[in-house]
Scaffold this active site. Structure first.
Site, mmCIF file in Angstrom:
data_model
loop_
_atom_site.group_PDB
_atom_site.id
_atom_site.type_symbol
_atom_site.label_atom_id
_atom_site.label_comp_id
_atom_site.label_asym_id
_atom_site.label_seq_id
_atom_site.Cartn_x
_atom_site.Cartn_y
_atom_site.Cartn_z
ATOM 1 N N ARG A 134 -15.638 -24.252 -26.536
ATOM 2 C CA ARG A 134 -15.403 -25.302 -25.551
ATOM 3 C C ARG A 134 -14.082 -26.024 -25.760
ATOM 4 O O ARG A 134 -13.746 -26.935 -25.011
ATOM 5 C CB ARG A 134 -16.560 -26.308 -25.566
ATOM 6 N N ARG A 136 -30.907 -29.119 -10.220
ATOM 7 C CA ARG A 136 -31.346 -28.089 -11.156
ATOM 8 C C ARG A 136 -32.654 -28.502 -11.832
ATOM 9 O O ARG A 136 -32.833 -29.620 -12.267
ATOM 10 C CB ARG A 136 -30.270 -27.844 -12.223
ATOM 11 N N ARG A 188 -19.533 -35.058 -18.833
ATOM 12 C CA ARG A 188 -19.339 -33.680 -19.269
ATOM 13 C C ARG A 188 -18.185 -33.018 -18.511
ATOM 14 O O ARG A 188 -17.439 -32.223 -19.076
ATOM 15 C CB ARG A 188 -20.631 -32.881 -19.075
ATOM 16 N N LYS A 202 -22.748 -19.957 -15.420
ATOM 17 C CA LYS A 202 -22.492 -19.068 -16.557
ATOM 18 C C LYS A 202 -23.772 -18.357 -17.018
ATOM 19 O O LYS A 202 -23.760 -17.164 -17.302
ATOM 20 C CB LYS A 202 -21.883 -19.866 -17.714
ATOM 21 N N ARG A 209 -33.800 -31.246 -16.855
ATOM 22 C CA ARG A 209 -33.246 -31.308 -18.196
ATOM 23 C C ARG A 209 -32.720 -32.713 -18.472
ATOM 24 O O ARG A 209 -32.207 -33.385 -17.575
ATOM 25 C CB ARG A 209 -32.107 -30.293 -18.348
#
Length: 211
Positions: free
Chosen positions: A87, A121, A161, A13, A150
């Site tokens: 969300r 990532r 998640r 996104k 992260r």
């Protein structure tokens, strides 16, 4: 024209929002970036946000709305790209009280690809550029800073998640109904970018916007 970007964590996104911002001039509003900024600045909001993110939980709605409203008030020539919000259906209803949603781009990626992308990532702590570890030598290609992982890019947190997405966010596809446009981002990024460009060009023509 205001656009919502939907998709699982790690679906891309942010990348698509960046493209739309640079190519068309949309204002990119990322609730994830807003949350991380407040965490870095050690604000009251940031402390609440960090506690929830570290557990893989959604940030309380009232906190997101407070941060979001100040961003939406800023001037924009074309409109907004909303990344990471809403969300769930409750958030969608609250969002529609403060801004019109013209289109919803659903970025579709299978879970197995999502997990591979997120676990690889890395982010630059200096300029906040996002990379796949496989594509770098561990340093930011823009400023040379050592990349970091992260805190929420942990396997257990990511799986949680994804479960939250299935339960809370996926119903938005039916909620937004005719405004939903699905984009496959499971393979070639250039193909997905080309598809999004075609879609936005057509939407702008219909609304009479000038780029």
């Amino acid at each position: 024209m205001n656009i919502v970007l939907l998709g699982k964590p790690g679906a891309g996104k942010g990348m698509f929002a960046e493209f739309l911002q640079k190519h068309y001039g949309f204002t990119h509003i990322s609730t994830g970036d807003l949350c991380r900024k407040n965490i870095r600045d050690n604000t009251i909001y940031g402390k609440i946000v960090e506690e929830h993110i570290s557990k893989g939980q959604l940030v309380p709605l009232e906190i997101i709305l407070d941060m979001l409203k100040s961003e939406i008030k800023k001037e924009t020539s074309i409109g907004f790209i909303l990344d990471g919000f809403p969300r769930n259906i409750i958030q969608a209803k609250e969002l529609e009280k403060i801004v019109d949603v013209d289109a919803v781009l659903m970025i579709d990626v299978p879970d197995e690809i999502i997990l591979e992308r997120i676990l690889n990532r890395r982010i630059c702590p200096n300029c906040h550029k996002v990379y796949n570890l496989k594509d770098t030598n561990g340093k930011c290609l823009e400023c040379g800073t050592v990349l970091v992982k992260r805190a929420d890019d942990d396997l257990k947190i990511v799986k949680n998640r994804l479960q939250v997405y299935e339960k809370e966010t996926k119903p938005l596809i039916e909620y937004f109904n005719k405004k939903i446009i699905v984009i496959d981002n499971s393979s070639q990024i250039d193909v997905a970018i080309s598809k999004i460009k075609e879609i936005i060009d057509n939407l702008l023509k219909k609304t009479g916007e000038n780029v």
